[in-house]
Design a protein around this motif. Structure first.
Motif, PDB file in Angstrom:
ATOM      1  N   VAL A 141       5.962   6.106  -1.787  1.00  0.00           N
ATOM      2  CA  VAL A 141       6.542   5.107  -0.882  1.00  0.00           C
ATOM      3  C   VAL A 141       5.555   3.958  -0.720  1.00  0.00           C
ATOM      4  CG1 VAL A 141       7.356   4.666   1.465  1.00  0.00           C
ATOM      5  CG2 VAL A 141       7.860   6.863   0.362  1.00  0.00           C
ATOM      6  N   ASP A 194      -6.482   4.586   5.432  1.00  0.00           N
ATOM      7  CA  ASP A 194      -6.133   5.713   4.564  1.00  0.00           C
ATOM      8  C   ASP A 194      -5.139   5.346   3.460  1.00  0.00           C
ATOM      9  OD1 ASP A 194      -7.791   7.472   5.858  1.00  0.00           O
ATOM     10  OD2 ASP A 194      -6.236   8.129   7.261  1.00  0.00           O
ATOM     11  N   GLY A 195      -4.287   4.375   3.689  1.00  0.00           N
ATOM     12  CA  GLY A 195      -3.280   4.009   2.693  1.00  0.00           C
ATOM     13  C   GLY A 195      -3.890   3.203   1.557  1.00  0.00           C
ATOM     14  N   TYR A 242       0.832  -1.198   0.000  1.00  0.00           N
ATOM     15  CA  TYR A 242       0.000   0.000   0.000  1.00  0.00           C
ATOM     16  C   TYR A 242       0.867   1.249   0.000  1.00  0.00           C
ATOM     17  CZ  TYR A 242       1.002   0.127   5.022  1.00  0.00           C
ATOM     18  OH  TYR A 242       1.626   0.172   6.244  1.00  0.00           O
ATOM     19  N   ARG A 243       0.280   2.326  -0.454  1.00  0.00           N
ATOM     20  CA  ARG A 243       0.985   3.607  -0.514  1.00  0.00           C
ATOM     21  C   ARG A 243       0.783   4.360   0.799  1.00  0.00           C
ATOM     22  NH1 ARG A 243       2.971   4.218  -5.408  1.00  0.00           N
ATOM     23  NH2 ARG A 243       1.953   3.186  -7.155  1.00  0.00           N
ATOM     24  N   MET A 244       1.834   5.007   1.240  1.00  0.00           N
ATOM     25  CA  MET A 244       1.750   5.829   2.436  1.00  0.00           C
ATOM     26  C   MET A 244       0.885   7.051   2.120  1.00  0.00           C
ATOM     27  SD  MET A 244       3.529   4.204   4.656  1.00  0.00           S
ATOM     28  CE  MET A 244       3.822   5.375   5.936  1.00  0.00           C
ATOM     29  N   PRO A 245      -0.076   7.402   2.976  1.00  0.00           N
ATOM     30  CA  PRO A 245      -0.977   8.521   2.681  1.00  0.00           C
ATOM     31  C   PRO A 245      -0.256   9.852   2.441  1.00  0.00           C
ATOM     32  CG  PRO A 245      -1.785   7.277   4.545  1.00  0.00           C
ATOM     33  CD  PRO A 245      -0.429   6.737   4.217  1.00  0.00           C
ATOM     34  N   ASP A 246       0.795  10.137   3.202  1.00  0.00           N
ATOM     35  CA  ASP A 246       1.503  11.407   3.070  1.00  0.00           C
ATOM     36  C   ASP A 246       2.636  11.365   2.044  1.00  0.00           C
ATOM     37  OD1 ASP A 246      -0.161  12.428   4.978  1.00  0.00           O
ATOM     38  OD2 ASP A 246       1.239  12.047   6.635  1.00  0.00           O
ATOM     39  N   HIS A 247       3.035  10.160   1.649  1.00  0.00           N
ATOM     40  CA  HIS A 247       4.147   9.996   0.697  1.00  0.00           C
ATOM     41  C   HIS A 247       3.715   8.954  -0.335  1.00  0.00           C
ATOM     42  CE1 HIS A 247       6.650  12.235   3.509  1.00  0.00           C
ATOM     43  NE2 HIS A 247       6.165  11.453   4.466  1.00  0.00           N
ATOM     44  N   ASN A 256       4.623   0.450   1.283  1.00  0.00           N
ATOM     45  CA  ASN A 256       4.835  -0.260   2.530  1.00  0.00           C
ATOM     46  C   ASN A 256       4.121  -1.598   2.415  1.00  0.00           C
ATOM     47  OD1 ASN A 256       5.794  -0.676   5.066  1.00  0.00           O
ATOM     48  ND2 ASN A 256       4.632   0.957   6.050  1.00  0.00           N
ATOM     49  N   SER A 257       4.432  -2.532   3.296  1.00  0.00           N
ATOM     50  CA  SER A 257       3.761  -3.835   3.218  1.00  0.00           C
ATOM     51  C   SER A 257       3.201  -4.235   4.566  1.00  0.00           C
ATOM     52  CB  SER A 257       4.717  -4.910   2.704  1.00  0.00           C
ATOM     53  OG  SER A 257       5.732  -5.157   3.639  1.00  0.00           O
TER      54      SER A 257
END
Length: 89
Positions: A30, A60-61, A22-27, A32-33
């Motif tokens: 990036v 959110d991600g 998944y993508r980081m909400p603020d970045h 993450n798993s």
């Protein structure tokens, strides 16, 4: 009352392991798993898809991808009901 792991396996459930990317909400660049494991029924995987729906609704991600595997831990003919045990010396 929650079913035990053995009861689930006897009903045909197997262990499903999923890795969520998944993508980081603020970045957003990036990834993450997150690893998730649960006993589930193949080939429909209702518990996995219920968790994916929860993720998309509550987390959110945003999901990038999901990779999963399923292993049936106990198959027909591997289980016997034993009513006694004898020990020989």
């Amino acid at each position: 009352m929650q079913a035990t792991e053995t009861e689930l396996m006897l009903k045909g459930y197997g262990l499903t392991t999923a890795e969520f990317f998944y993508r980081m909400p603020d970045h957003i660049h990036v990834l993450n798993s997150f690893v998730w494991q649960e006993y589930d029924l193949a080939p429909d995987h209702p518990r996995l898809f219920k968790f994916v729906d929860f993720w998309q609704r509550e987390i959110d991600g945003p999901l990038h991808s999901v990779r999963f595997s399923h292993r049936k831990m106990l198959s027909d003919g591997q289980w016997r009901h034993v009513t006694g045990e004898f020990t020989l010396h």
